[in-house]
Design an enzyme around this catalytic site. Sequence first.
Site, short mmCIF file in Angstrom:
data_model
loop_
_atom_site.label_atom_id
_atom_site.label_comp_id
_atom_site.label_asym_id
_atom_site.label_seq_id
_atom_site.Cartn_x
_atom_site.Cartn_y
_atom_site.Cartn_z
CG HIS A 110 -2.06 -1.00 1.11
ND1 HIS A 110 -2.56 -1.47 -0.08
CD2 HIS A 110 -2.78 -1.61 2.09
CE1 HIS A 110 -3.54 -2.32 0.16
NE2 HIS A 110 -3.69 -2.44 1.45
CG HIS A 181 -7.84 -0.35 2.26
ND1 HIS A 181 -8.59 -1.13 3.11
CD2 HIS A 181 -6.75 -1.08 1.96
CE1 HIS A 181 -7.96 -2.27 3.33
NE2 HIS A 181 -6.85 -2.28 2.62
CD GLU A 317 -8.38 -3.52 -0.42
OE1 GLU A 317 -7.22 -3.11 -0.65
OE2 GLU A 317 -8.61 -4.50 0.31
#
Length: 353
Positions: A110, A181, A317
């Site tokens: 991420h 997210h 996602e």
Amino acid sequence: MAPQLLNPKDFEALINGKRVALYTLKNAQGSIAQITNYGGTLASLWIKDKNNNFKDVVLGYKSLHEYQTNPNAYFGSIVGRYANRIAKGKFTLDNKTYNLAVNNGENHLHGGTTGFDAVVWDAKQPTGDTLELTYVSADMEEGYPGNLAVKVQYHLTDKNAIKIKYWAITDKTTVVNLTNHSYFNLKGEGNGDILDHKLQINASSFTSVDTTCIPTGELTAVDDTPLDFRKEKTIGKDINADYEQLIIGNGYDHNYVIDQNTTLNLAATAKEASTGITMNVYTTEPGVQLYTGNFISDKLVGKSGKKYHPRAAFCLETQHYPDSPNKPQFPTVVLRPKEEYHSVTLYKFSVAK
């Protein structure tokens, strides 16, 4: 029940000379989204249920301080420069190897130590239902090449969708994969687990992973596996099955390859019986990661004062596939100068009375 909105004063701060605030979007149906420009985070999303009561359907915190001190859940945040995992924090682009932070076991996750979820975006609210966020990620920030100019627009439509548009341009060849997210519980945040939610995913295959959750490079058919959601079933039906892919992730944490037939495809549909709320997920992206909150800490207390726990929410996602910079057979995530990255995702809500 009326929406119990977050207090904007609890999100006011100056970080590195940039102002943090909480912005409120409203639509004609009375739905409300609250977004902070810290991480571009969707902090609350109030939708009416079948009894005309409002439910906040996303997990999150009641103050900026809590987002800063509990960063690893990524509740509601914009994730980048590269969402999901890159193997061993390395990739090669135009014969040059780039080294990224290793922040998820032996892998990069991420966007790194300070990803887009933990920076202050410049914010502009042109209308009552729209927020525009911009951020320039400097060349070699978190190890990524190129000055990347990013724009994200949140729009709460009158058809009860939170529509998220992403754009990016670069001055040097780089890789980009952006997502939101948010963790959803259609009973309302903090109201039990999501195992009885019904889910359908329009995907005939998924990117199978190794023991560190990095794709092997193979696309595995969902046929005769617990990962088959082509027909609607409860999330909990097969989540504890004795199946290697589920054991690796302690539940669902997998990228599904969306069956595409148009530009904006219906990726998934989630339903919850007690509230009657249905959420359809549409996206231009080729993949969607189903994550069932397997590692949510039971020490976390959410914005309404309720304790969170594993499987208290699910994520869908929308994205390009994990580790695509190291998998040339996957759809490309390379962005070059004079090109534009553009992506659209809608989370559209309706109610079955």
